[in-house]
Enzyme design. Structure first.
Site, PDB file in Angstrom:
ATOM      1  N   SER A 136     -16.248  36.424  34.934  1.00  0.00           N
ATOM      2  CA  SER A 136     -14.920  36.885  34.531  1.00  0.00           C
ATOM      3  C   SER A 136     -14.671  36.857  33.026  1.00  0.00           C
ATOM      4  O   SER A 136     -13.710  37.462  32.553  1.00  0.00           O
ATOM      5  CB  SER A 136     -13.824  36.082  35.238  1.00  0.00           C
ATOM      6  OG  SER A 136     -13.726  34.781  34.705  1.00  0.00           O
ATOM      7  N   LYS A 153     -10.263  30.960  31.231  1.00  0.00           N
ATOM      8  CA  LYS A 153      -9.635  32.253  30.939  1.00  0.00           C
ATOM      9  C   LYS A 153      -8.982  32.183  29.565  1.00  0.00           C
ATOM     10  O   LYS A 153      -8.758  31.114  29.004  1.00  0.00           O
ATOM     11  CB  LYS A 153      -8.544  32.583  31.968  1.00  0.00           C
ATOM     12  CG  LYS A 153      -9.006  32.676  33.409  1.00  0.00           C
ATOM     13  CD  LYS A 153      -9.745  33.958  33.681  1.00  0.00           C
ATOM     14  CE  LYS A 153     -10.090  34.126  35.134  1.00  0.00           C
ATOM     15  NZ  LYS A 153     -11.223  33.344  35.601  1.00  0.00           N
TER      16      LYS A 153
END
Length: 143
Positions: free
Chosen positions: A64, A101
């Protein structure tokens, strides 16, 4: 749902002088003469860890964050003493799982933004069990 996992490690200090470091820069063009090399020792702990008591390592599992240069199996250096800020890359604990993230903080709303178009951003709401666990300061890659 978070689809990646992190494996955590704590730093250990090895006694010794560190690895050899050539303080000349390494040319990607024509090689420089050998007599230009100045040999000294370098400690990666001193280079990468600013606050030993608050620093951890974690191995990335997943794709990701590939557009931010964080690839599967990379080793992250995470400092828990750094205050979270907009646009920092953070290790977060959300609903029972760890993830890494980019923090997006807009008008009081927190988003966890992946750096891969195949993943959707995650909006943090009062429904989430959420904690910003630490800020990524460095990434160690194997070549």
């Amino acid at each position: 749902m978070i689809t990646e996992a992190l494996t955590f490690f704590t730093p250990t200090t090895e006694e010794g002088e560190g690895a050899y470091f050539f303080d000349t820069g390494i040319s990607c063009g024509f090689p420089s003469p050998a007599e230009d090399f100045k040999q000294q020792r370098i400690s990666l702990d001193r280079e990468l860890i600013k606050n030993k008591e608050a620093t951890f390592f974690a191995r990335v599992s997943g794709q990701s964050m590939i557009d931010a240069g964080l690839d599967d199996n990379d080793l992250l250096v995470i400092d828990r003493s750094i205050a979270p800020e907009h646009n920092k890359i953070a290790v977060c604990f959300i609903d029972g799982e760890f993830t890494v993230k980019r923090l997006q903080i807009e008008n009081g709303t927190v988003w966890l933004k992946p750096e891969n178009a195949n993943y959707d951003p995650i909006q943090i709401t009062s429904e989430n069990n959420f904690l910003i666990w630490g800020i990524v300061t460095n990434v160690i890659k194997r070549v």
